[in-house]
Design a protein around this motif. Sequence first.
Motif, PDB file in Angstrom:
ATOM      1  N   UNK A  87      78.308  47.705  70.211  1.00 23.46           N
ATOM      2  CA  UNK A  87      77.531  47.348  69.022  1.00 23.46           C
ATOM      3  C   UNK A  87      78.387  46.422  68.165  1.00 23.46           C
ATOM      4  N   UNK A  88      77.762  45.381  67.605  1.00 22.43           N
ATOM      5  CA  UNK A  88      78.500  44.394  66.834  1.00 22.43           C
ATOM      6  C   UNK A  88      79.102  43.300  67.692  1.00 22.43           C
ATOM      7  N   UNK A  89      79.124  43.505  69.011  1.00 22.49           N
ATOM      8  CA  UNK A  89      79.612  42.491  69.954  1.00 22.49           C
ATOM      9  C   UNK A  89      78.424  41.883  70.702  1.00 22.49           C
ATOM     10  N   UNK A  90      77.890  42.628  71.660  1.00 18.86           N
ATOM     11  CA  UNK A  90      76.732  42.134  72.403  1.00 18.86           C
ATOM     12  C   UNK A  90      75.426  42.663  71.814  1.00 18.86           C
ATOM     13  N   UNK A  91      75.529  43.642  70.935  1.00 16.44           N
ATOM     14  CA  UNK A  91      74.344  44.168  70.251  1.00 16.44           C
ATOM     15  C   UNK A  91      74.539  44.021  68.750  1.00 16.44           C
ATOM     16  N   UNK A  92      73.450  43.904  68.015  1.00 15.75           N
ATOM     17  CA  UNK A  92      73.554  43.757  66.570  1.00 15.75           C
ATOM     18  C   UNK A  92      74.224  44.993  65.973  1.00 15.75           C
ATOM     19  N   UNK A  93      75.044  44.728  64.932  1.00 11.95           N
ATOM     20  CA  UNK A  93      75.870  45.787  64.387  1.00 11.95           C
ATOM     21  C   UNK A  93      75.639  46.116  62.931  1.00 11.95           C
ATOM     22  N   UNK A  94      76.717  46.481  62.244  1.00 18.91           N
ATOM     23  CA  UNK A  94      76.639  47.120  60.947  1.00 18.91           C
ATOM     24  C   UNK A  94      76.736  46.235  59.733  1.00 18.91           C
ATOM     25  N   UNK A  95      76.816  44.915  59.896  1.00 17.82           N
ATOM     26  CA  UNK A  95      76.892  44.047  58.726  1.00 17.82           C
ATOM     27  C   UNK A  95      75.494  43.692  58.238  1.00 17.82           C
ATOM     28  N   UNK A  96      74.699  44.713  58.031  1.00 19.15           N
ATOM     29  CA  UNK A  96      73.342  44.578  57.511  1.00 19.15           C
ATOM     30  C   UNK A  96      72.967  45.899  56.854  1.00 19.15           C
ATOM     31  N   UNK A  97      71.987  45.874  55.982  1.00 13.82           N
ATOM     32  CA  UNK A  97      71.598  47.087  55.262  1.00 13.82           C
ATOM     33  C   UNK A  97      70.895  48.092  56.161  1.00 13.82           C
ATOM     34  N   UNK A  98      70.374  47.635  57.298  1.00 11.68           N
ATOM     35  CA  UNK A  98      69.727  48.540  58.237  1.00 11.68           C
ATOM     36  C   UNK A  98      70.140  48.176  59.658  1.00 11.68           C
ATOM     37  N   UNK A  99      70.188  49.188  60.518  1.00 12.41           N
ATOM     38  CA  UNK A  99      70.510  48.984  61.926  1.00 12.41           C
ATOM     39  C   UNK A  99      69.621  49.899  62.762  1.00 12.41           C
ATOM     40  N   UNK A 100      69.073  49.347  63.839  1.00 17.88           N
ATOM     41  CA  UNK A 100      68.298  50.156  64.780  1.00 17.88           C
ATOM     42  C   UNK A 100      69.091  50.260  66.080  1.00 17.88           C
ATOM     43  N   UNK A 101      69.353  51.498  66.498  1.00 16.05           N
ATOM     44  CA  UNK A 101      70.232  51.716  67.648  1.00 16.05           C
ATOM     45  C   UNK A 101      69.706  52.868  68.502  1.00 16.05           C
ATOM     46  N   UNK A 102      70.348  53.078  69.645  1.00 10.49           N
ATOM     47  CA  UNK A 102      70.019  54.212  70.498  1.00 10.49           C
ATOM     48  C   UNK A 102      70.664  55.482  69.948  1.00 10.49           C
ATOM     49  N   UNK A 103      69.924  56.563  70.009  1.00 13.32           N
ATOM     50  CA  UNK A 103      70.407  57.813  69.425  1.00 13.32           C
ATOM     51  C   UNK A 103      71.681  58.311  70.089  1.00 13.32           C
TER      52      UNK A 103
END
Length: 324
Positions: A87-103
């Motif tokens: 996450x943050x490399x090949x997937x969108x990461x935490x430099x945003x107010x919201x993040x959608x990820x796998x549980x």
Amino acid sequence: MEQDSEGLAAPHIRDISEADLPEGDVLVHVEYSTLNYKDGLCLSAKGGGLVRNYPHVPGIDFAGTVEASDSPDFKPGDKVVLTGWRVGEVRWGGYAEKARVKSEWLVPLPEGLTTRQAMAVGTAGFTAMLAIMALEDHGLKHGTGPVLVTGASGGVGSVATAALANIGYEVAAVTGRPEGGDYLKSLGATQIVAREEINETVKRPLESETWAGCIDAVGGPMLARVLGQMAYGGSVAAVGLAGGAALPATVIPFLLRGVNLLGIDSVMQPKEKRIRCWERVAKDVPMDKLEAMIQPATLEDLPDLGAAILKGGVKGRVVVDLSA
């Protein structure tokens, strides 16, 4: 991060909608993120070789509150932390107010730890605790001698120094910054080792048995030198390569002293071990020392800080406030 016509990326702050977020079964309201060396690479013009597609949201760590969930493991209101999984490399990461990820990438925030403290720990502190756990699993005990921490002023080294000292180990900290001695002593180091004393290889494959254990964030010639200084049966937990990926060493320390070289990966650790590690973080990392390491930041600060961390110009832990 967006690319220009020449394929070079630059950081921008702009609004996006929830519909723009990638697929996942948990939506997290991000409260804090942090800055790691990988983040510095992702913020650079060519993405450090880590970012594959643009536009991209960097930030390999984040902590916050579950806003919506299709997973039985989490419900709205749960506090969670994420590190690794690319996450943050090949997937969108935490430099945003919201993040959608796998549980399955999320870990419940341990009791007694705030989301801000979790990001003061971040991947750096998570890696440091994995290294301590590995050393202990391979026989490190109190009273057997000092534990060496290389690159001690950096993120991993700072948390490792503070946690080892808090647990009760004698800590020798390596730094190349003359002003870093007082900082490291404030974290609990009892011995300061100048980088120039230990960063060159020597012809002798073995030196005096000096270190009961080591957490090494440097690699290269320094790691090779340290291997020859380990006590019999001692272990080195390798967590970084700030001094280079090559290892100009011999097998003699392994054969004659039974030295162990332990590789520490924080990205793909299974969830069960992540939970155990975060519980150790909450228990063994001194939060007052952690607070002293924090450099607060906002999204606007990240381009400059990203460049600085790649040059070794960031001390302690940067905590990015997404509400600021």
